[in-house]
Design a protein around this motif. Sequence first.
Motif, PDB file in Angstrom:
ATOM      1  N   GLU A  52       0.828  -1.200   0.000  1.00 14.00           N
ATOM      2  CA  GLU A  52       0.000   0.000   0.000  1.00 14.00           C
ATOM      3  C   GLU A  52       0.873   1.265   0.000  1.00 14.00           C
ATOM      4  N   ALA A  53       1.871   1.261   0.868  1.00 19.11           N
ATOM      5  CA  ALA A  53       2.778   2.416   0.943  1.00 19.11           C
ATOM      6  C   ALA A  53       3.509   2.606  -0.382  1.00 19.11           C
ATOM      7  N   ASP A  54       3.908   1.465  -0.981  1.00 19.63           N
ATOM      8  CA  ASP A  54       4.601   1.541  -2.273  1.00 19.63           C
ATOM      9  C   ASP A  54       3.701   2.098  -3.370  1.00 19.63           C
ATOM     10  N   ILE A  55       2.425   1.684  -3.355  1.00 18.14           N
ATOM     11  CA  ILE A  55       1.492   2.171  -4.382  1.00 18.14           C
ATOM     12  C   ILE A  55       1.305   3.675  -4.234  1.00 18.14           C
ATOM     13  N   LEU A  56       1.191   4.109  -2.976  1.00 20.03           N
ATOM     14  CA  LEU A  56       1.010   5.533  -2.700  1.00 20.03           C
ATOM     15  C   LEU A  56       2.187   6.335  -3.270  1.00 20.03           C
ATOM     16  N   ARG A  57       3.395   5.829  -3.028  1.00 19.82           N
ATOM     17  CA  ARG A  57       4.590   6.483  -3.565  1.00 19.82           C
ATOM     18  C   ARG A  57       4.634   6.424  -5.090  1.00 19.82           C
ATOM     19  N   ALA A  58       4.151   5.285  -5.612  1.00 19.13           N
ATOM     20  CA  ALA A  58       4.219   5.063  -7.063  1.00 19.13           C
ATOM     21  C   ALA A  58       3.498   6.163  -7.829  1.00 19.13           C
ATOM     22  N   VAL A  59       2.386   6.623  -7.258  1.00 12.24           N
ATOM     23  CA  VAL A  59       1.603   7.663  -7.932  1.00 12.24           C
ATOM     24  C   VAL A  59       2.429   8.939  -8.045  1.00 12.24           C
ATOM     25  N   SER A  60       2.986   9.387  -6.906  1.00 16.35           N
ATOM     26  CA  SER A  60       3.715  10.660  -6.928  1.00 16.35           C
ATOM     27  C   SER A  60       5.066  10.531  -7.635  1.00 16.35           C
ATOM     28  N   GLN A  61       5.647   9.341  -7.601  1.00 12.01           N
ATOM     29  CA  GLN A  61       6.965   9.181  -8.224  1.00 12.01           C
ATOM     30  C   GLN A  61       6.899   8.697  -9.670  1.00 12.01           C
ATOM     31  N   GLU A  62       5.688   8.733 -10.213  1.00 11.72           N
ATOM     32  CA  GLU A  62       5.494   8.417 -11.639  1.00 11.72           C
ATOM     33  C   GLU A  62       6.097   7.079 -12.041  1.00 11.72           C
ATOM     34  N   GLN A  63       5.765   6.055 -11.241  1.00  9.66           N
ATOM     35  CA  GLN A  63       6.270   4.717 -11.556  1.00  9.66           C
ATOM     36  C   GLN A  63       5.300   3.915 -12.423  1.00  9.66           C
ATOM     37  N   ILE A 109      -1.518  -7.878  -9.354  1.00 10.14           N
ATOM     38  CA  ILE A 109      -0.865  -7.850  -8.046  1.00 10.14           C
ATOM     39  C   ILE A 109      -1.365  -6.679  -7.188  1.00 10.14           C
ATOM     40  N   PHE A 110      -1.736  -5.579  -7.830  1.00  8.34           N
ATOM     41  CA  PHE A 110      -2.002  -4.392  -6.997  1.00  8.34           C
ATOM     42  C   PHE A 110      -3.369  -3.730  -7.169  1.00  8.34           C
ATOM     43  N   ILE A 111      -4.160  -4.144  -8.174  1.00 10.31           N
ATOM     44  CA  ILE A 111      -5.456  -3.474  -8.378  1.00 10.31           C
ATOM     45  C   ILE A 111      -6.390  -3.662  -7.174  1.00 10.31           C
ATOM     46  N   ASP A 112      -6.432  -4.877  -6.615  1.00 11.60           N
ATOM     47  CA  ASP A 112      -7.314  -5.127  -5.471  1.00 11.60           C
ATOM     48  C   ASP A 112      -7.026  -4.175  -4.318  1.00 11.60           C
ATOM     49  N   ILE A 113      -5.750  -4.052  -3.967  1.00 13.31           N
ATOM     50  CA  ILE A 113      -5.386  -3.186  -2.843  1.00 13.31           C
ATOM     51  C   ILE A 113      -5.632  -1.725  -3.201  1.00 13.31           C
ATOM     52  N   THR A 142      -8.119   0.585  -0.921  1.00 14.60           N
ATOM     53  CA  THR A 142      -7.614   1.784  -0.260  1.00 14.60           C
ATOM     54  C   THR A 142      -8.093   3.068  -0.929  1.00 14.60           C
ATOM     55  N   GLY A 143      -8.760   2.924  -2.060  1.00 13.15           N
ATOM     56  CA  GLY A 143      -9.222   4.115  -2.766  1.00 13.15           C
ATOM     57  C   GLY A 143      -8.155   4.736  -3.649  1.00 13.15           C
ATOM     58  N   LEU A 144      -6.925   4.200  -3.584  1.00 11.71           N
ATOM     59  CA  LEU A 144      -5.849   4.750  -4.425  1.00 11.71           C
ATOM     60  C   LEU A 144      -6.151   4.587  -5.912  1.00 11.71           C
ATOM     61  N   ILE A 145      -7.066   3.664  -6.217  1.00  7.66           N
ATOM     62  CA  ILE A 145      -7.446   3.439  -7.617  1.00  7.66           C
ATOM     63  C   ILE A 145      -8.003   4.720  -8.253  1.00  7.66           C
ATOM     64  N   ASN A 146      -8.587   5.588  -7.434  1.00  4.21           N
ATOM     65  CA  ASN A 146      -9.134   6.829  -7.996  1.00  4.21           C
ATOM     66  C   ASN A 146      -8.040   7.685  -8.611  1.00  4.21           C
ATOM     67  N   GLN A 162     -13.986   3.315  -9.010  1.00  7.49           N
ATOM     68  CA  GLN A 162     -13.851   4.592  -9.702  1.00  7.49           C
ATOM     69  C   GLN A 162     -15.189   5.057 -10.263  1.00  7.49           C
ATOM     70  N   PHE A 163     -15.898   4.089 -10.820  1.00  5.60           N
ATOM     71  CA  PHE A 163     -17.167   4.388 -11.469  1.00  5.60           C
ATOM     72  C   PHE A 163     -18.157   4.988 -10.481  1.00  5.60           C
ATOM     73  N   PHE A 164     -18.113   4.519  -9.217  1.00 10.03           N
ATOM     74  CA  PHE A 164     -19.074   5.015  -8.233  1.00 10.03           C
ATOM     75  C   PHE A 164     -18.562   6.174  -7.387  1.00 10.03           C
ATOM     76  N   ARG A 165     -17.282   6.135  -6.992  1.00 11.46           N
ATOM     77  CA  ARG A 165     -16.821   7.107  -5.999  1.00 11.46           C
ATOM     78  C   ARG A 165     -16.449   8.466  -6.562  1.00 11.46           C
ATOM     79  N   GLN A 166     -15.998   8.448  -7.823  1.00 12.37           N
ATOM     80  CA  GLN A 166     -15.481   9.691  -8.359  1.00 12.37           C
ATOM     81  C   GLN A 166     -16.532  10.354  -9.203  1.00 12.37           C
TER      82      GLN A 166
END
Length: 279
Positions: free
Chosen positions: A27-38, A75-79, A83-87, A122-126
């Motif tokens: 989860e922490a890695d995914i969060l970083r991945a967004v800002s670090q353009e991974q 590997i990471f879509i479920d998490i 966590t809502g990071l999918i948005n 995404q379809f519902f929350r955003q």
Amino acid sequence: AKAEGRNTLRFYSSDLERTSANNISLEADILRAVSQEQFVLHYQPKVDLETGSIVGAEALLRWNRPGFGITSPNIFIDIAEETGLINEIGAWVLNEACTQAAAWQNLGCGPLQIAVNLSPVQFFRQDIVQLVAEALRATGLRPECLELELTEGSLLKDVERTRLTLQKLKQLGVKIAIDDFGVGYSSLSYLKNFAVDTLKIDRSFIFNLADGTRDEAIVRAIISLAESLGLKVVAEGVETDLQLGCLLNHPCDEAQGYLFSRPVPAEKFSALMIERPQY
Ligand code: C2E
Ligand code: CA
Ligand code: CA
Ligand code: CA
């Protein structure tokens, strides 16, 4: 994809404690991945079965995870969904895919439809309609060149709301596809309730496809259903000439799969389009 994701995590550590520790670090890695353009998108061609030419691409998410290499969404879509990071990831995917498709359009690559996967979360929350409208506006991509792929997921939990959202999306001019058609228990309810444009036949029906098989009967029925409803039909997971040969006996519009190409980085996809493979 969901089940695969869970199994994969369980495979890494059978012990519950370690699993949750892994999830936290993931989860922490995914969060970083967004800002670090991974994150990066790969593109898989969709081929017109009449002409053999590339008419579209599905954008598929890849994560260049430090220490792990290119990581599959399974590997990471479920998490990311939990966590809502999918948005945040999903918004990035939409903009990146539209930017790339608009660039291909401006290079004179001809009409190319870009397909983007949308998570039910995404379809519902955003405010998904606004997000799509803004991506089209910012990139100048023609709306009919954007197709949103939806899996059954939980969309039937709120039929009215889904119907309204789909209606608004269609008013923007974008196309809607049902992904993995036929595997869920509610595929037909989908068709009854929602005005969609495209059916993507799930690859489990394509896997053993050959003349005279039960799978062929099912595929034929899905194609005929799509035809009666005026929908485009795409076969996914086409890997062999045998499967393709069988599909060519039916009025299936498009196909996608390793037989034509694996999902590839944008530059590689540009090269594929220039080659324009025909048969
Ligand atoms: P999907 O939407 O059903 O995508 C098709 C998957 O099948 C892709 O896996 C693709 O690489 C793979 N595939 C394509 N052709 C063949 C073939 O001939 N044989 C076989 N065996 N497989 C083939 P991928 O890229 O690992 O993606 C897995 C799933 O992750 C996708 O399934 C989709 O549900 C999800 N996903 C991918 N990108 C995104 C995204 O940007 N957003 C969201 N929400 N989900 C995504
Ligand atoms: Ca799938
Ligand atoms: Ca898809
Ligand atoms: Ca699919």
